[in-house]
Design an enzyme around this catalytic site. Sequence first.
Site, PDB file in Angstrom:
ATOM      1  CD  GLU A 249      10.970  65.632  25.121  1.00  0.00           C
ATOM      2  OE1 GLU A 249      10.792  64.727  24.276  1.00  0.00           O
ATOM      3  OE2 GLU A 249      11.368  66.754  24.808  1.00  0.00           O
ATOM      4  N   PRO A 250       8.696  61.767  29.497  1.00  0.00           N
ATOM      5  CG  PRO A 250       8.233  61.337  31.758  1.00  0.00           C
ATOM      6  CD  PRO A 250       8.968  62.297  30.850  1.00  0.00           C
TER       7      PRO A 250
ATOM      8  NE  ARG B  78       4.662  53.265  24.813  1.00  0.00           N
ATOM      9  CZ  ARG B  78       3.914  53.133  23.719  1.00  0.00           C
ATOM     10  NH1 ARG B  78       2.824  52.418  23.755  1.00  0.00           N
ATOM     11  NH2 ARG B  78       4.286  53.700  22.586  1.00  0.00           N
TER      12      ARG B  78
ATOM     13  NE  ARG C 121      -0.511  51.747  21.872  1.00  0.00           N
ATOM     14  CZ  ARG C 121      -0.021  50.577  22.183  1.00  0.00           C
ATOM     15  NH1 ARG C 121      -0.773  49.659  22.726  1.00  0.00           N
ATOM     16  NH2 ARG C 121       1.250  50.305  21.979  1.00  0.00           N
TER      17      ARG C 121
ATOM     18  CB  CYS D  95     -17.729  49.258   7.606  1.00  0.00           C
ATOM     19  SG  CYS D  95     -19.358  49.383   8.330  1.00  0.00           S
TER      20      CYS D  95
ATOM     21  CE1 TYR E   3       1.682  58.610  22.231  1.00  0.00           C
ATOM     22  CE2 TYR E   3       2.415  56.826  23.653  1.00  0.00           C
ATOM     23  CZ  TYR E   3       2.620  58.060  23.090  1.00  0.00           C
ATOM     24  OH  TYR E   3       3.760  58.768  23.387  1.00  0.00           O
TER      25      TYR E   3
HETATM   26  C1  LIG Z   1       5.929  60.840  21.754  1.00  0.00           C
HETATM   27  C2  LIG Z   1       7.095  61.569  22.291  1.00  0.00           C
HETATM   28  C3  LIG Z   1       7.501  61.393  23.624  1.00  0.00           C
HETATM   29  C4  LIG Z   1       6.852  60.410  24.561  1.00  0.00           C
HETATM   30  O1  LIG Z   1       7.135  59.092  24.205  1.00  0.00           O
HETATM   31  P1  LIG Z   1       6.711  57.894  25.163  1.00  0.00           P
HETATM   32  O2  LIG Z   1       7.192  56.695  24.442  1.00  0.00           O
HETATM   33  O3  LIG Z   1       5.241  57.911  25.310  1.00  0.00           O
HETATM   34  O4  LIG Z   1       7.419  58.092  26.457  1.00  0.00           O
HETATM   35  C5  LIG Z   1       8.532  62.176  24.097  1.00  0.00           C
HETATM   36  N1  LIG Z   1       9.158  63.066  23.285  1.00  0.00           N
HETATM   37  C6  LIG Z   1       8.817  63.243  21.995  1.00  0.00           C
HETATM   38  C7  LIG Z   1       9.538  64.230  21.187  1.00  0.00           C
HETATM   39  C8  LIG Z   1       7.781  62.497  21.461  1.00  0.00           C
HETATM   40  O5  LIG Z   1       7.448  62.664  20.176  1.00  0.00           O
END
Ligand SMILES: *Cc1c(COP(=O)(O)O)cnc(C)c1O
Length: 424
Positions: free
Chosen positions: A273-274, A276, A312, A342, A371
């Site tokens: 699940e990439p 970033r 961020r 503000c 993000y």
């Molecule tokens: C946010 C998230 C990701 C992605 O994380 P990255 O650090 O952006 O790769 C993957 N899986 C789950 C469950 C998340 O909450």
Amino acid sequence: MNFFGYKNGELYCEDVKVRTILEKVGSPVYIYSARTLKRHYNVFKNAFVRTKPLICFSVKANSNMAVIALFSSMGAGADIVSGGELFRAVGAGINRKKIVYSGVGKTPEEIVYALAEDILMFNVESIEELEAVDEAAALMGVKAPVSIRVNPDINPHTHPYISTGMKKNKFGIDIRYAQEAYALAKSKHHIQVIGIDMHIGSQLTEVSPIVDALKRVQGLIKDIRKNGIDIQYMDIGGGLGITYKDEKAASPDKYAGAIERALKDFRGRLILEPGRVLVGNAGILAAKVLYRKQNGMKKFMIVDAGMNDLIRPSFYDAYHEILPVEKTQSRLFKQDVVGPICESGDFFAHDRSLPLLERGQAIALMSVGAYGFSMSSNYNSRKRVAEVLVNDKEYYVVRKRETNNDLIKGEGIPSFIKIRSKHV
Ligand SMILES: *Cc1c(COP(=O)(O)O)cnc(C)c1O
């Protein structure tokens, strides 16, 4: 590696001048590079050529429809955390059987929606959620495909706000009770257990915490399989970090190598699940200098973007490189780069060495593709900015800048309040 850089002193995204986009689309503006997005996806995918995992882009990192659609066109699935993200993913053409649904607080309505869309699986994060999924599936007369997200209690060595796999974090089911959770899931008539899931944190620069977590999870898988539960999928989440300043983030090759070694005995399909790592340095936020001022010894550069556009730095104390859109002859001065909001927390950098830019000149906040816009808000009634996608020589506005009417959309003034004069 990305496709932002200077040519003749001017900052470009691929073959388009950032200045041109600012002139045509206005300021501030998010600019993404399609070439960079494609490159990152391919590098990541090719790193895992041996295991050929299902790559589910984590939609919350960058939820723009064009970005999701680009990954979808390359075969990606999606990791979603809300019904809204499901709507986006399906609308952007992601194959429903490549969608995994994470998050600790799925509502009953969201669960029904995801069941109706027939997604690949729910990553369930608590016993009560398991019961809610079972109930919703029973009402619909279906079986819900489920993985249980385990919390392996591993310190990922990242910022506390983005660590998710320690006991003290709200995510997942404590690995010590996971076997009981699986036994319970197996007993539910409208649940089909198909996998196991984890995600230990974000902006991970080392792979060792993931390998440690995988060892723990694999021990658990053996025990679960003994109980006659078939684990077909192993979802190990996202979290691989990128270089913002001087971090040495592990490369996708190193990350893949370590994971594939750790999983060599696992029979089943790997899911990743990439977020970033795919989008982070494929985006910039370009903004114009409004004013300069000095309070005591401190110099300020006030720009037209604020913490509502990019939170961020304020939220995570994150570092983003700042580059002038046009190089200048000015020497460097330590300056705070701040927005118009503000709040004293509305800053992008403190005491950063930058040239003295004039009013109207522009800066680029680098590596904000993840993000960035997706965490933006309307605080101070600021209109959310436009997003642009560059592809070679062309650029496309993939989200229009909001208008004043967008800001008050859905609001109403009840009749017991008498409006004295109506300007709208
Ligand atoms: C946010 C998230 C990701 C992605 O994380 P990255 O650090 O952006 O790769 C993957 N899986 C789950 C469950 C998340 O909450």
